[in-house]
Design a protein around this motif. Structure first.
Motif, short mmCIF file in Angstrom:
data_model
loop_
_atom_site.label_atom_id
_atom_site.label_comp_id
_atom_site.label_asym_id
_atom_site.label_seq_id
_atom_site.Cartn_x
_atom_site.Cartn_y
_atom_site.Cartn_z
N UNK A 55 -37.34 -3.55 5.68
CA UNK A 55 -37.34 -2.68 6.38
C UNK A 55 -38.42 -2.78 7.86
N UNK A 56 -38.57 -4.05 8.12
CA UNK A 56 -38.98 -4.87 9.01
C UNK A 56 -37.88 -5.25 10.17
N UNK A 57 -37.15 -6.25 9.18
CA UNK A 57 -35.37 -6.16 10.38
C UNK A 57 -35.71 -5.33 11.04
N UNK A 58 -35.38 -4.12 9.43
CA UNK A 58 -34.92 -3.33 10.26
C UNK A 58 -35.44 -2.25 11.66
N UNK A 59 -36.38 -2.51 11.32
CA UNK A 59 -37.58 -1.70 12.79
C UNK A 59 -37.20 -2.74 14.16
N UNK A 60 -37.86 -4.28 13.69
CA UNK A 60 -37.40 -5.26 15.29
C UNK A 60 -35.94 -4.82 15.50
N UNK A 61 -34.99 -4.43 15.23
CA UNK A 61 -33.55 -4.28 15.33
C UNK A 61 -33.32 -2.49 16.32
N UNK A 62 -33.61 -1.71 15.54
CA UNK A 62 -33.28 -0.31 15.95
C UNK A 62 -34.68 0.23 16.33
N UNK A 63 -35.65 -0.21 15.74
CA UNK A 63 -37.15 0.77 15.92
C UNK A 63 -37.18 1.46 14.69
N UNK A 64 -38.54 2.55 15.03
CA UNK A 64 -39.46 2.68 14.00
C UNK A 64 -38.79 4.44 13.78
N UNK A 65 -37.71 5.18 14.76
CA UNK A 65 -37.82 6.10 14.18
C UNK A 65 -36.41 6.53 13.08
N UNK A 66 -35.21 5.22 13.69
CA UNK A 66 -33.69 4.72 12.66
C UNK A 66 -34.17 4.56 11.51
N UNK A 67 -36.00 4.02 11.24
CA UNK A 67 -35.63 2.88 9.85
C UNK A 67 -36.88 3.81 9.79
N UNK A 68 -37.84 4.70 9.90
CA UNK A 68 -38.27 5.92 8.54
C UNK A 68 -36.97 6.98 8.33
N UNK A 192 -17.60 -2.14 7.93
CA UNK A 192 -17.08 -0.59 9.10
C UNK A 192 -18.81 -0.57 10.10
N UNK A 193 -19.83 -1.83 10.19
CA UNK A 193 -20.86 -1.66 10.85
C UNK A 193 -20.71 -2.94 11.26
N UNK A 194 -19.66 -3.95 11.90
CA UNK A 194 -19.77 -5.01 12.23
C UNK A 194 -19.43 -4.41 14.36
N UNK A 195 -20.60 -4.77 14.48
CA UNK A 195 -20.58 -4.23 16.82
C UNK A 195 -21.33 -2.53 16.97
N UNK A 196 -21.60 -2.41 15.46
CA UNK A 196 -22.37 -1.43 15.21
C UNK A 196 -24.20 -1.28 16.21
N UNK A 197 -24.63 -0.76 16.60
CA UNK A 197 -25.76 -0.26 17.61
C UNK A 197 -26.67 -0.95 16.57
N UNK A 198 -27.21 -1.47 17.00
CA UNK A 198 -29.43 -2.09 16.73
C UNK A 198 -29.40 -0.64 15.76
N UNK A 199 -29.42 0.67 16.51
CA UNK A 199 -29.91 1.81 16.05
C UNK A 199 -29.72 2.08 14.43
N UNK A 200 -28.58 1.58 14.67
CA UNK A 200 -27.28 2.65 13.32
C UNK A 200 -27.36 1.33 12.54
N UNK A 201 -27.27 0.19 12.76
CA UNK A 201 -27.77 -1.00 11.18
C UNK A 201 -28.95 -0.59 11.39
N UNK A 202 -30.12 -0.23 11.74
CA UNK A 202 -31.55 -0.50 11.25
C UNK A 202 -31.54 1.12 10.32
N UNK A 203 -30.48 1.69 10.71
CA UNK A 203 -30.71 3.29 10.13
C UNK A 203 -29.99 2.63 8.48
#
Length: 251
Positions: A55-68, A192-203
């Motif tokens: 969760x912490x890493x996802x928030x750092x990579x893509x932000x709160x909205x996609x993580x939550x 499937x996620x190589x090269x995906x955006x930070x928001x997608x990886x976080x989600x």
């Protein structure tokens, strides 16, 4: 070694811990209090890993909205799927006592238990592949946490399957298949996620985290509480602390 092959190997290794626990339970009768102890410890380990590594890493990579939003989707999806499988006979798939139904008691429960085990293992493996996408190497704290938690899961579930009369062919075929599926899930998480955006990886990472937390509460904690009662919280706290130490040393 290519990263895609590393992803498969690490996922299969983590899933293989289920086979280790299964072999122990099939060969020896492990006292129920020991099963409950290791299950509580494993639950604490997983909670620590998803808090600090996912969760912490996802928030750092893509932000709160996609993580939550991902976390909520993962939890809701897991609980919904688990409810469907529970009605088919998989409700007590991680219990070590006589709670699991036999095939004669509940026709089709064997398939439901297999699908439930797959449902439990896939989110953990996907995040191993995602770790290779984000950092180019598997996260050692996540790997250790998944491995440590999978041993008691395999141990407890196999003890229950043995009590309900499941054959060794079914039991080891199931966990061997889950180990293979874990490798493929980690490979999918990477490929499937190589090269995906930070928001997608976080989600996606948060989806896995939400599913893992729901799994811990729905299937691991009940078994842990079965025998330990008031000590369950303390043992889980020790597991949390052990995983946090690994996180701190690896960071």
């Amino acid at each position: 070694m290519p990263l895609w092959l590393q992803a498969f190997g690490w996922g299969a290794l983590a899933g293989g811990a289920l086979l280790v626990g299964s072999a122990i339970a099939w060969r020896w009768r492990v006292p129920p209090r020991i099963v409950s102890f290791v299950m509580a410890f494993g639950a604490g380990v997983l909670i620590s890993a998803l808090a600090f590594e996912l969760v912490d890493e996802a928030q750092n990579v893509g932000g709160l909205a996609p993580t939550a939003s991902g976390f909520l989707v993962g939890a809701v999806t897991y609980v919904g799927a688990n409810a469907v499988l529970a009605r088919q006979g998989a409700q007590h798939r991680k219990r070590s006592g006589t709670q699991q139904p036999s095939e004669s008691d509940d026709a089709g429960s064997g398939n439901a238990i297999a699908l439930g085990a797959l449902l439990d293992g896939i989110p953990e493996s996907v995040v191993l592949g995602l770790g290779l996408v984000a950092g180019g190497a598997v996260n050692p704290a996540v790997l250790v946490a998944i491995f440590i938690s999978n041993v008691p899961e395999g141990l407890s579930s196999t003890a229950g399957m043995k009590n309900s009369g499941r054959s060794s062919r079914y039991v080891f075929g199931l966990w061997g298949g889950i180990a293979l599926a874990s490798g493929l899930a980690a490979l999918a998480g990477y490929s499937l996620l190589a090269g995906a955006s930070g928001g997608t990886i976080a989600f996606i990472t948060a989806i896995a985290a939400g599913a893992i937390l729901a799994m811990v509460a729905d299937t691991m904690i009940p078994e842990a509480f079965e025998r330990q009662h008031m000590f369950t919280g303390l043992i889980a706290a020790l597991g949390f602390l052990a995983a946090f130490v690994v996180h701190d040393l690896s960071g």
